[in-house]
Design a protein around this motif. Structure first.
Motif, PDB file in Angstrom:
ATOM      1  N   THR A 212      20.957  -0.940  26.986  1.00 32.67           N
ATOM      2  CA  THR A 212      20.073   0.066  26.388  1.00 32.67           C
ATOM      3  C   THR A 212      19.437  -0.401  25.096  1.00 32.67           C
ATOM      4  O   THR A 212      18.455   0.172  24.644  1.00 32.67           O
ATOM      5  CB  THR A 212      20.842   1.365  26.127  1.00 32.67           C
ATOM      6  OG1 THR A 212      21.951   1.087  25.264  1.00 32.67           O
ATOM      7  CG2 THR A 212      21.370   1.953  27.439  1.00 32.67           C
ATOM      8  N   ALA A 213      20.013  -1.418  24.482  1.00 31.77           N
ATOM      9  CA  ALA A 213      19.437  -1.942  23.244  1.00 31.77           C
ATOM     10  C   ALA A 213      19.964  -3.345  23.026  1.00 31.77           C
ATOM     11  O   ALA A 213      21.086  -3.677  23.432  1.00 31.77           O
ATOM     12  CB  ALA A 213      19.796  -1.055  22.055  1.00 31.77           C
ATOM     13  N   SER A 214      19.159  -4.175  22.364  1.00 31.39           N
ATOM     14  CA  SER A 214      19.605  -5.524  21.995  1.00 31.39           C
ATOM     15  C   SER A 214      18.808  -5.987  20.794  1.00 31.39           C
ATOM     16  O   SER A 214      17.699  -5.503  20.547  1.00 31.39           O
ATOM     17  CB  SER A 214      19.428  -6.494  23.171  1.00 31.39           C
ATOM     18  OG  SER A 214      18.064  -6.640  23.505  1.00 31.39           O
ATOM     19  N   THR A 215      19.391  -6.922  20.053  1.00 34.93           N
ATOM     20  CA  THR A 215      18.712  -7.441  18.867  1.00 34.93           C
ATOM     21  C   THR A 215      19.313  -8.768  18.466  1.00 34.93           C
ATOM     22  O   THR A 215      20.456  -9.084  18.822  1.00 34.93           O
ATOM     23  CB  THR A 215      18.817  -6.446  17.690  1.00 34.93           C
ATOM     24  OG1 THR A 215      17.976  -6.879  16.620  1.00 34.93           O
ATOM     25  CG2 THR A 215      20.244  -6.376  17.170  1.00 34.93           C
ATOM     26  N   SER A 216      18.538  -9.512  17.724  1.00 35.07           N
ATOM     27  CA  SER A 216      19.029 -10.707  17.051  1.00 35.07           C
ATOM     28  C   SER A 216      18.990 -10.396  15.569  1.00 35.07           C
ATOM     29  O   SER A 216      17.914 -10.156  14.998  1.00 35.07           O
ATOM     30  CB  SER A 216      18.144 -11.914  17.374  1.00 35.07           C
ATOM     31  OG  SER A 216      18.664 -13.088  16.775  1.00 35.07           O
ATOM     32  N   THR A 217      20.137 -10.336  14.939  1.00 35.36           N
ATOM     33  CA  THR A 217      20.226  -9.818  13.572  1.00 35.36           C
ATOM     34  C   THR A 217      19.838 -10.876  12.549  1.00 35.36           C
ATOM     35  O   THR A 217      19.677 -12.056  12.860  1.00 35.36           O
ATOM     36  CB  THR A 217      21.656  -9.350  13.268  1.00 35.36           C
ATOM     37  OG1 THR A 217      22.488 -10.504  13.116  1.00 35.36           O
ATOM     38  CG2 THR A 217      22.207  -8.484  14.394  1.00 35.36           C
ATOM     39  N   ASN A 218      19.733 -10.428  11.293  1.00 31.72           N
ATOM     40  CA  ASN A 218      19.483 -11.374  10.203  1.00 31.72           C
ATOM     41  C   ASN A 218      20.784 -11.940   9.642  1.00 31.72           C
ATOM     42  O   ASN A 218      20.779 -12.649   8.652  1.00 31.72           O
ATOM     43  CB  ASN A 218      18.694 -10.706   9.072  1.00 31.72           C
ATOM     44  CG  ASN A 218      19.488  -9.584   8.398  1.00 31.72           C
ATOM     45  OD1 ASN A 218      20.506  -9.144   8.922  1.00 31.72           O
ATOM     46  ND2 ASN A 218      18.991  -9.115   7.259  1.00 31.72           N
ATOM     47  N   GLY A 219      21.907 -11.613  10.284  1.00 31.46           N
ATOM     48  CA  GLY A 219      23.203 -12.141   9.864  1.00 31.46           C
ATOM     49  C   GLY A 219      23.651 -13.261  10.778  1.00 31.46           C
ATOM     50  O   GLY A 219      23.094 -13.479  11.858  1.00 31.46           O
ATOM     51  N   GLY A 220      24.666 -13.987  10.326  1.00 31.45           N
ATOM     52  CA  GLY A 220      25.158 -15.085  11.133  1.00 31.45           C
ATOM     53  C   GLY A 220      26.654 -15.258  11.031  1.00 31.45           C
ATOM     54  O   GLY A 220      27.304 -14.692  10.153  1.00 31.45           O
ATOM     55  N   ASN A 221      27.195 -16.040  11.965  1.00 34.38           N
ATOM     56  CA  ASN A 221      28.608 -16.375  11.984  1.00 34.38           C
ATOM     57  C   ASN A 221      29.463 -15.111  12.101  1.00 34.38           C
ATOM     58  O   ASN A 221      30.386 -14.880  11.313  1.00 34.38           O
ATOM     59  CB  ASN A 221      28.992 -17.170  10.734  1.00 34.38           C
ATOM     60  CG  ASN A 221      30.317 -17.874  10.875  1.00 34.38           C
ATOM     61  OD1 ASN A 221      30.753 -18.183  11.976  1.00 34.38           O
ATOM     62  ND2 ASN A 221      30.972 -18.117   9.761  1.00 34.38           N
ATOM     63  N   MET A 222      29.142 -14.283  13.104  1.00 32.68           N
ATOM     64  CA  MET A 222      29.888 -13.043  13.306  1.00 32.68           C
ATOM     65  C   MET A 222      31.324 -13.349  13.755  1.00 32.68           C
ATOM     66  O   MET A 222      31.562 -14.248  14.556  1.00 32.68           O
ATOM     67  CB  MET A 222      29.206 -12.188  14.375  1.00 32.68           C
ATOM     68  CG  MET A 222      29.813 -10.791  14.513  1.00 32.68           C
ATOM     69  SD  MET A 222      29.421 -10.002  16.077  1.00 32.68           S
ATOM     70  CE  MET A 222      30.633 -10.740  17.152  1.00 32.68           C
ATOM     71  N   HIS A 223      32.268 -12.567  13.217  1.00 34.53           N
ATOM     72  CA  HIS A 223      33.671 -12.711  13.582  1.00 34.53           C
ATOM     73  C   HIS A 223      34.243 -11.480  14.267  1.00 34.53           C
ATOM     74  O   HIS A 223      35.215 -11.581  15.025  1.00 34.53           O
ATOM     75  CB  HIS A 223      34.520 -13.010  12.338  1.00 34.53           C
ATOM     76  CG  HIS A 223      34.350 -14.392  11.813  1.00 34.53           C
ATOM     77  ND1 HIS A 223      34.855 -15.507  12.451  1.00 34.53           N
ATOM     78  CD2 HIS A 223      33.708 -14.850  10.712  1.00 34.53           C
ATOM     79  CE1 HIS A 223      34.561 -16.595  11.758  1.00 34.53           C
ATOM     80  NE2 HIS A 223      33.857 -16.228  10.709  1.00 34.53           N
ATOM     81  N   ASP A 224      33.672 -10.291  13.999  1.00 32.07           N
ATOM     82  CA  ASP A 224      34.297  -9.074  14.502  1.00 32.07           C
ATOM     83  C   ASP A 224      33.261  -7.970  14.562  1.00 32.07           C
ATOM     84  O   ASP A 224      32.232  -7.997  13.833  1.00 32.07           O
ATOM     85  CB  ASP A 224      35.459  -8.669  13.576  1.00 32.07           C
ATOM     86  CG  ASP A 224      36.515  -7.838  14.287  1.00 32.07           C
ATOM     87  OD1 ASP A 224      36.392  -7.617  15.499  1.00 32.07           O
ATOM     88  OD2 ASP A 224      37.483  -7.427  13.610  1.00 32.07           O
ATOM     89  N   LEU A 225      33.509  -6.975  15.408  1.00 30.63           N
ATOM     90  CA  LEU A 225      32.652  -5.792  15.486  1.00 30.63           C
ATOM     91  C   LEU A 225      33.485  -4.603  15.932  1.00 30.63           C
ATOM     92  O   LEU A 225      34.547  -4.761  16.543  1.00 30.63           O
ATOM     93  CB  LEU A 225      31.456  -6.018  16.408  1.00 30.63           C
ATOM     94  CG  LEU A 225      31.664  -6.598  17.811  1.00 30.63           C
ATOM     95  CD1 LEU A 225      32.229  -5.583  18.774  1.00 30.63           C
ATOM     96  CD2 LEU A 225      30.339  -7.121  18.345  1.00 30.63           C
ATOM     97  N   ALA A 226      33.001  -3.397  15.601  1.00 29.48           N
ATOM     98  CA  ALA A 226      33.730  -2.174  15.966  1.00 29.48           C
ATOM     99  C   ALA A 226      32.752  -1.021  16.086  1.00 29.48           C
ATOM    100  O   ALA A 226      31.763  -0.938  15.338  1.00 29.48           O
ATOM    101  CB  ALA A 226      34.793  -1.855  14.922  1.00 29.48           C
ATOM    102  N   LEU A 227      33.034  -0.113  17.016  1.00 27.62           N
ATOM    103  CA  LEU A 227      32.231   1.091  17.198  1.00 27.62           C
ATOM    104  C   LEU A 227      32.834   2.257  16.427  1.00 27.62           C
ATOM    105  O   LEU A 227      34.062   2.396  16.351  1.00 27.62           O
ATOM    106  CB  LEU A 227      32.168   1.457  18.679  1.00 27.62           C
ATOM    107  CG  LEU A 227      31.160   0.698  19.553  1.00 27.62           C
ATOM    108  CD1 LEU A 227      31.413   1.020  21.015  1.00 27.62           C
ATOM    109  CD2 LEU A 227      29.729   1.046  19.167  1.00 27.62           C
ATOM    110  N   SER A 228      31.957   3.104  15.880  1.00 28.25           N
ATOM    111  CA  SER A 228      32.439   4.332  15.265  1.00 28.25           C
ATOM    112  C   SER A 228      33.005   5.236  16.352  1.00 28.25           C
ATOM    113  O   SER A 228      32.665   5.105  17.531  1.00 28.25           O
ATOM    114  CB  SER A 228      31.291   5.028  14.523  1.00 28.25           C
ATOM    115  OG  SER A 228      30.261   5.385  15.445  1.00 28.25           O
TER     116      SER A 228
END
Length: 663
Positions: A212-228
């Motif tokens: 439903t959505a996608s993006t390439s962020t302005n951040g890099g070297n992601m290690h973790d993510l979490a949903l509210s």
């Protein structure tokens, strides 16, 4: 017994020269906690609130480490090569583990702490990140350049594994997945360590992963993510920028950012929406706690200590944060500069940190009123009517006596008065029990409250006794308020006999308490009165000295006769006298033999020498050399404090033994 020899050749030579005297005189919050865990790496951390357990995957070690809520490791589930991502079932009965090295999803019974099933995902799939959503278990899989999303459906009679569920394309690597129970059809994904970071959101309500959505962020070297919890916000921990950026799951547009610091590497969101944001930082706070949507100031921060050998503190492992479902604890896995990992249990993480300062007079007079002030401080306002408890601890109330609670003013300050009934060190402790938004805290201060001086004496100080004498040491205690108990300690000289409490008791009607000491060594006797509510404590010592037993016998003389009133041993000049010295034994002890010669009505020093005492306490010394006739001589053995190799006895001289050489 030892045998030694000395010569008279030099003793006559020094008769009228300078004499060297050898000798000497006797001188007389539930608090945060941390436990080391045996883990070579960290892939994921999840918390089972039903069984109160923490599960930590160790990809390098091929195992899942299980700890209790105190951080103590209680089990290790092994034979899981490359195990990375973990997901807990809604009822906390099953833990799903993605086992890369086995190309399988493994289920673990959380009660039995044992593997209950294995589901193959296909050769070379290398599954890493599982997430429950839409009634299925989704997982990221694949190697570099070949990342995909797959699913495991366990709802039917047979398990069904479906691969390549993202119809929109291939990920650069196995994507990390995130889901949340309250938004069961939302699945989020992102690539670890990629720059820039790619993110995507899927609707899985139909059983398929519809992007439903996608993006390439302005951040890099992601290690973790979490949903509210409501599924509307995706929070990402990327090495840059130095914030924990949140994105709307509707279109992945950046929304708010939770301020942290350099190198964000972990994030977890509690069921109530509280965000735990972690960074890889040596010199800054490591974890920042925010209420959902509030970015002005963290509720709390945590700065880990340094348990290694570097200048910086221990650091947070990537993806190393996990909430207890009830938010009572936040668990963090850290690693020091030596590669040692610890599970840290952070308590009251959703409450503002509270501190209590207490200020009391440094000195006070017993039975006179004093005033104690202080402040309970926290970032959030305290509820109206908040109070703190007060405890006074003193010699008469060693476990503490509760005083009247003190009401906090609007700024958290407080003040109260008290009249201390007992002297000595009096401690005032003020405690705030905590509330819905503030952690519990306490503080204290000490007051030196006056007491009457106490008279305590001990006899026998500096007295000298023969070896083995039984000596009674008596302590005399003067007037006191209540306590009439005295301790008597005995400390013989020498490191092999430690100080020992030999008697504790009430003094008699005359105020005396005695103990008997067998004086085989110099001995320090100490009397201790610990004081009471009105009488000051006091300690006194008495040092008494013990001589050694020492004697010398003469052998090989041809006769014994008197010269004047003194008995002499007679030796032919070709005979070497033997002097046998017997002395109280002590390890490493030496004795001194002193020789004197009588000339023109006076005795003169003719030399001295030290000899090692035999382990049986006896040594023979033979006098060799050319023996001059006609001279009266005498010899004696001595123990000389310190010079004889030890200091456990006082200097003791044996009796002179007289002898003469004839033709």
């Amino acid at each position: 017994m030892r045998t030694r020899r000395i010569s008279t050749a030099t003793t006559i030579a020094v008769l009228f020269s300078s004499v060297v005297l050898i000798g000497g005189a006797a001188d007389p919050a539930a608090a945060d906690s941390s436990k080391v865990i045996a883990a070579a790496s960290v892939g994921d951390v999840v918390v089972d609130g039903v069984h109160k357990r923490v599960f930590i995957s160790d990809p390098a070690g091929g195992k899942v480490v299980v700890a209790d809520y105190s951080g103590t490791v209680i089990a290790k589930i092994t034979s899981l090569p490359g195990v990375t991502g973990l997901e807990l079932s809604a009822d906390s009965g099953t833990l799903y583990a993605a086992v890369l090295g086995s190309d399988a999803i493994v289920t673990i019974d959380t009660a039995a702490l044992a593997v209950s099933a294995r589901y193959a995902t296909g050769d070379g799939t290398d599954p890493k990140f599982p997430a429950l959503a839409g009634g299925k278990l989704w997982f990221g899989y694949g190697s570099a350049g070949q990342g995909h999303i797959g699913s495991l459906d366990l709802s039917g009679p047979e398990p069904v594994v479906a691969l390549e569920q993202d119809a929109n394309g291939t990920w650069y690597a196995a994507p990390m997945l995130a889901s949340t129970p309250k938004a069961p059809n939302v699945l989020a994904a992102g690539i670890q360590t990629q720059s820039p970071t790619d993110l995507a959101v899927y609707d899985v309500a139909s059983g398929a992963a519809v992007r439903t959505a996608s993006t390439s962020t302005n951040g890099g070297n992601m290690h973790d993510l979490a949903l509210s919890p409501d599924g509307t916000q995706l929070v990402v921990a990327s090495g840059a920028p130095y914030v924990h950026q949140a994105y709307s799951t509707t279109d992945l547009a950046p929304t708010i950012a939770y301020p942290s610091d350099a190198y964000p590497n972990a994030v977890d969101i509690a069921p109530d929406g509280t965000v735990a944001a972690g960074i890889d930082g040596w010199y800054e706070p490591d974890v920042y706690i925010y209420k959902q949507g509030s970015t002005t100031k963290p509720v709390r921060t945590y700065d880990f200590p340094n348990t290694g050998n570097s200048s910086g503190s221990d650091t947070l492992d990537p993806s190393g944060l996990a909430w207890a479902p009830d938010t009572s604890r936040l668990f963090a896995v850290t690693v020091n500069s030596q590669g040692v990992r610890s599970l840290r249990v952070l308590t009251d993480p959703v409450k503002y940190r509270t501190t209590v300062t207490v200020s009391a007079p440094s000195k006070a007079t017993r039975a006179k009123k004093l005033t104690v002030t202080g402040k309970v401080k926290s970032d959030g306002a305290f509820p109206s009517g908040a109070v703190a408890t007060v405890t006074r601890t003193d010699i008469e109330s060693p476990k503490g006596k509760a005083l009247a609670a003190v009401k906090l003013k609007s700024d958290g300050t407080f003040s109260f008065s008290d009249t201390p009934p007992a002297g000595g060190t009096v401690t005032y402790k003020v405690s705030y029990a905590g509330d819905a938004t503030h952690s519990a805290a306490s503080g204290s201060d000490k007051v030196a409250v006056s007491r009457s001086a106490t008279s305590l004496t001990l006899n026998r100080n500096k007295a000298i006794y023969a070896y083995g004498t039984d000596v009674s040491f008596t302590a005399h205690l003067g007037k006191t308020y209540k306590n009439r108990t005295v301790e008597l300690w005995v400390d013989p000289f020498g490191t092999d006999k430690p100080k020992k409490l030999v008697k504790t008791g009430k003094v008699n009607s005359k105020g005396n308490l005695s103990t008997t000491v067998d004086m085989t060594r110099d001995t320090t006797v100490t009397a201790v009165f610990k004081g009471d509510g009105r009488s000051a404590s006091k300690t006194v010592t008495s040092v008494a000295y013990a001589k050694v037993k020492v004697s010398t016998s003469v052998a090989k003389q041809y006769r014994t006769a008197k010269i004047g009133s003194q008995s002499y041993a007679y030796f032919h000049k070709k005979t070497n006298p033997v002097f046998a010295t017997t002395m109280s034994y002590y390890k490493g002890r030496k004795f001194r033999l002193s020789l004197e010669l009588y000339y023109q009505g006076k005795w003169y020093d003719a030399g001295s020498q030290y000899f090692k005492l035999g382990t049986a306490g006896k040594t023979n010394v033979t006098l060799t050399g050319t023996h001059e006739t006609g001279y009266r001589m005498r010899i004696r053995a001595s123990y000389v404090n310190n010079s004889s190799g030890d200091n456990v006895n006082t200097t003791t001289h044996g009796a002179w033994k007289y002898f003469i050489f004839t033709k």
